[in-house]
Enzyme design. Structure first.
Site, mmCIF file in Angstrom:
data_model
loop_
_atom_site.group_PDB
_atom_site.id
_atom_site.type_symbol
_atom_site.label_atom_id
_atom_site.label_comp_id
_atom_site.label_asym_id
_atom_site.label_seq_id
_atom_site.Cartn_x
_atom_site.Cartn_y
_atom_site.Cartn_z
ATOM 1 N N ASN A 109 0.810 -1.230 0.000
ATOM 2 C CA ASN A 109 0.000 0.000 0.000
ATOM 3 C C ASN A 109 0.839 1.274 0.000
ATOM 4 O O ASN A 109 0.522 2.254 -0.660
ATOM 5 C CB ASN A 109 -1.001 -0.013 1.149
ATOM 6 N N GLU A 135 2.983 -5.269 12.390
ATOM 7 C CA GLU A 135 2.057 -4.152 12.224
ATOM 8 C C GLU A 135 1.006 -4.619 11.239
ATOM 9 O O GLU A 135 1.294 -4.827 10.059
ATOM 10 C CB GLU A 135 2.822 -2.926 11.730
ATOM 11 N N CYS A 155 -3.407 1.530 6.444
ATOM 12 C CA CYS A 155 -3.878 0.855 7.663
ATOM 13 C C CYS A 155 -4.451 1.856 8.668
ATOM 14 O O CYS A 155 -5.196 1.480 9.561
ATOM 15 C CB CYS A 155 -2.755 0.042 8.288
ATOM 16 N N GLU A 199 7.124 0.255 16.684
ATOM 17 C CA GLU A 199 8.301 0.756 15.978
ATOM 18 C C GLU A 199 8.248 2.281 16.063
ATOM 19 O O GLU A 199 7.449 2.838 16.784
ATOM 20 C CB GLU A 199 8.313 0.229 14.537
HETATM 21 O O1 TXE Z 1 -1.051 -8.842 2.306
HETATM 22 P P1 TXE Z 1 0.034 -9.817 2.889
HETATM 23 P P2 TXE Z 1 -2.163 -9.118 1.212
HETATM 24 C C1 TXE Z 1 -4.416 -6.124 4.753
HETATM 25 C C2 TXE Z 1 -5.572 -5.717 3.863
HETATM 26 C C3 TXE Z 1 -5.443 -6.641 2.722
HETATM 27 C C4 TXE Z 1 -5.020 -7.906 3.440
HETATM 28 C C5 TXE Z 1 -4.322 -8.905 2.578
HETATM 29 O O2 TXE Z 1 -6.780 -5.953 4.526
HETATM 30 O O3 TXE Z 1 -6.648 -6.831 2.031
HETATM 31 O O4 TXE Z 1 -4.133 -7.449 4.418
HETATM 32 O O5 TXE Z 1 -3.342 -8.275 1.811
HETATM 33 C C6 TXE Z 1 4.349 -11.088 2.500
HETATM 34 N N1 TXE Z 1 5.669 -15.288 5.131
HETATM 35 N N2 TXE Z 1 -3.228 -5.312 4.600
HETATM 36 O O6 TXE Z 1 -2.569 -10.541 1.177
HETATM 37 O O7 TXE Z 1 -0.104 -11.162 2.278
HETATM 38 C C7 TXE Z 1 3.880 -10.604 1.148
HETATM 39 O O8 TXE Z 1 4.661 -11.177 0.131
HETATM 40 C C8 TXE Z 1 6.334 -14.140 4.958
HETATM 41 C C9 TXE Z 1 -2.963 -4.373 5.635
HETATM 42 O O9 TXE Z 1 -1.700 -8.537 -0.049
HETATM 43 O O10 TXE Z 1 -0.036 -9.694 4.354
HETATM 44 C C10 TXE Z 1 4.058 -9.110 1.304
HETATM 45 O O11 TXE Z 1 5.433 -8.752 1.139
HETATM 46 N N3 TXE Z 1 5.851 -13.118 4.234
HETATM 47 C C11 TXE Z 1 -1.599 -3.842 5.564
HETATM 48 C C12 TXE Z 1 3.661 -8.869 2.754
HETATM 49 O O12 TXE Z 1 3.771 -10.138 3.387
HETATM 50 C C13 TXE Z 1 4.641 -13.261 3.674
HETATM 51 C C14 TXE Z 1 -0.999 -3.619 4.258
HETATM 52 C C15 TXE Z 1 2.247 -8.352 2.966
HETATM 53 O O13 TXE Z 1 1.353 -9.162 2.277
HETATM 54 C C16 TXE Z 1 3.896 -14.431 3.831
HETATM 55 C C17 TXE Z 1 -1.334 -4.662 3.313
HETATM 56 C C18 TXE Z 1 4.464 -15.485 4.604
HETATM 57 N N4 TXE Z 1 3.827 -16.637 4.817
HETATM 58 C C19 TXE Z 1 -2.450 -5.436 3.501
HETATM 59 N N5 TXE Z 1 2.731 -14.285 3.158
HETATM 60 C C20 TXE Z 1 -1.223 -2.800 6.581
HETATM 61 N N6 TXE Z 1 -1.165 -3.176 7.849
HETATM 62 O O14 TXE Z 1 -0.909 -1.671 6.242
HETATM 63 C C21 TXE Z 1 2.736 -13.054 2.608
HETATM 64 N N7 TXE Z 1 3.903 -12.423 2.903
#
Ligand code: TXE
Length: 481
Positions: free
Chosen positions: A150, A248, A282, A460
């Site tokens: 994001n 986070e 977020c 953080e």
């Molecule tokens: O995020 P992911 P996604 C929320 C938002 C969104 C939902 C899913 O609601 O619709 O999460 O988003 C890495 N081991 N937020 O699925 O999967 C991945 O490659 C290690 C809130 O796109 O959580 C990426 O680099 N890493 C949020 C990162 O995690 C892993 C911002 C985030 O992806 C992994 C984004 C694993 N097993 C989405 N699986 C905020 N807090 O700002 C995935 N990743």
């Protein structure tokens, strides 16, 4: 365009020679291929980081700080290039990338370049026992930084800047959906004099590259920002390996509006806190609670303001709302909007796919306001993470507080009121890591940042980040004869 890895100061193709498609959300077209790395690539990065660690962790604070300052300057002098890349990769308006994402990435480096010079440790004299204790705060070693799509460069640098400042070597993975700016940064870091192997960038999906990072026994700390479900999976993998963890995660933040607020300022800020970055922050205030006496007025004014937002080509400087980050994410957001009628809610405006001329396959959605019947509906309980807000009236301070807290998340909250005591009472009782009173997303980088409940673990920001990226060691010296 091919985006490989950065390992040991070299641009390196993935060992398995697998590649992923990267889409431009504005057009819906594939425009790059990204290394799909796995545990072998992570192993190579760990070997490089191990080699670099003794040198980097013993580099003087002044030298480390100077290199981080040079990186900050390099980000600033590449503002146009990075902002264009970020907007293309993520779909966000170019104006937002120019004003917020890229300047903030530079600021993250500059801030931690300064902060490390002020980072101190404690000593405790045991009076009468001729004993003194002092604390060493030593680099952890090799740390993993995993960031989401994001705010790609903004959050990538938010993690790697303090990790590097504290003398660690980093294995970092940007989101596979938005990898471009992190990889430009990797080159800028080398040009700024960061020694090889200190920052290694591993690209690829969460399931392979991400999982390989979090399960590697030599990576001793993980800083992660992303979804709550992914956070739970990371914790389950990392906990038995006794890694330090900073998570986070998601939010479902309340925006609580009392009748005595500065109405115009509140309305303008609420428009931003609801829809900035297509609502994909977020910290966005996605549940709006309004005191009943001004509810109807607010509803009319908000809907009018939302209808005036321009959805369009992210590279056009007059665009307010760009494209959502991916087709899958747009479909997820749309599925929540479709839930409104089943849950007794009323869509007051937006929520429709928008066809932008010459970009018909882009992922555009008009900003949406939904009036909901109850706080327990899925629209109010689950993170949507798109240009969607819900509205509900309340009658008392107590009711507003309960509505705000009755949710699994606890990242941030906003209160709009000119009643000082009420704002203090509410701030004390709100279950969230951050409370804004009469403002939104006003960030001072010295403050602790993070969430309660399902929004995460740890803090953080400022010295909290430097504490996370160091191990505290107590040394106890008895100097009696
Ligand atoms: O995020 P992911 P996604 C929320 C938002 C969104 C939902 C899913 O609601 O619709 O999460 O988003 C890495 N081991 N937020 O699925 O999967 C991945 O490659 C290690 C809130 O796109 O959580 C990426 O680099 N890493 C949020 C990162 O995690 C892993 C911002 C985030 O992806 C992994 C984004 C694993 N097993 C989405 N699986 C905020 N807090 O700002 C995935 N990743």
């Amino acid at each position: 365009m091919r985006i490989p890895n950065l390992i040991d100061g070299r641009i390196t193709n993935p060992i398995g020679d697998k590649w992923l498609d990267v889409y431009a959300p504005a057009s819906g077209h594939v425009y790059a291929s990204l290394a799909e790395s796995d545990s072998e690539d992570v192993e190579a990065a760990v070997v490089a980081a191990e080699k670099a660690f003794p040198g980097w962790s013993n580099t003087t604070i002044a030298e480390r700080s100077a290199i981080l300052m040079k990186i900050a300057a390099a980000i600033e002098s590449n503002l146009d290039l990075l902002a264009e890349a970020e907007s293309k990769d993520n779909g966000k308006p170019i104006t937002l990338a120019m004003k917020v994402d890229i300047p903030r990435a530079a600021e993250n480096f500059r801030f931690f370049a300064h902060a490390i010079t002020q980072f101190s440790s404690e000593s405790h004299e045991s009076i009468g026992l001729q004993t003194i204790n002092y604390t060493l705060r030593q680099s952890v070693g090799i740390v993993g930084c995993i960031s989401p799509w994001n705010l790609p460069l903004y959050l990538f640098t938010w993690k790697i800047a303090p990790a590097l400042a504290a003398g660690n070597c980093v294995i970092a993975k940007p989101s596979e959906i938005t990898p471009v700016t992190a990889n430009i940064l990797g080159k800028l870091c080398l040009e700024a004099g960061l020694p090889k192997g200190v920052l290694n960038i591993i690209n690829g999906s969460g399931a392979y590259a991400g999982q390989a990072i979090i399960s590697h026994p030599k990576i001793k700390a993980i800083s992660f920002t992303g979804g709550t479900k992914t956070g739970a999976q990371i914790a389950a993998t990392a906990a038995p390996l006794f890694k330090k963890l900073s998570l986070e995660l998601g939010g479902k933040n309340p925006n609580i509006i009392f009748a005595d607020c500065d109405y115009d300022k509140m309305l303008k800020t609420t428009l931003r806190s609801s829809f900035s970055n297509q609502g994909q922050i977020c910290l966005c205030g996605s549940r709006i609670f309004v005191e009943r006496s001004i509810y109807n007025q607010f509803k009319t004014d908000l809907v009018k303001a939302v209808k005036s937002l321009k959805v369009g080509n992210p590279s056009d400087s007059s665009t307010d709302i760009g494209a959502l980050v991916s087709l899958a994410h747009k479909d997820k957001v749309k599925s929540y909007i479709d839930l409104a009628s089943q849950e007794g809610g009323a869509v007051l405006c937006g929520g429709e796919s928008v066809s932008v001329p010459d970009l018909e396959r882009g992922y555009y959605l008009s900003p949406c306001v939904i009036e909901v019947k109850s706080n327990s509906c899925r629209l109010n309980q689950e993170e949507i993470f798109g240009p969607v807000v819900t509205l509900m009236p309340f009658d008392s301070e107590e009711e507003a507080l309960n509505l705000a807290n009755e949710v699994p998340y606890g990242l941030s909250a906003s209160i709009w009121t000119n009643h000082l005591k009420r704002s203090m009472r509410m701030s004390e009782k709100l279950q969230s890591g951050i409370v804004w009173v009469n403002t939104w997303m006003q960030r001072d980088l010295r403050t602790p940042f993070g969430g309660m409940k399902d929004s995460g673990v740890g803090r953080e920001g400022g010295l909290e980040a430097l504490r996370f990226f160091t191990e505290a060691k107590n040394i106890c010296i008895n100097y009696s004869e």
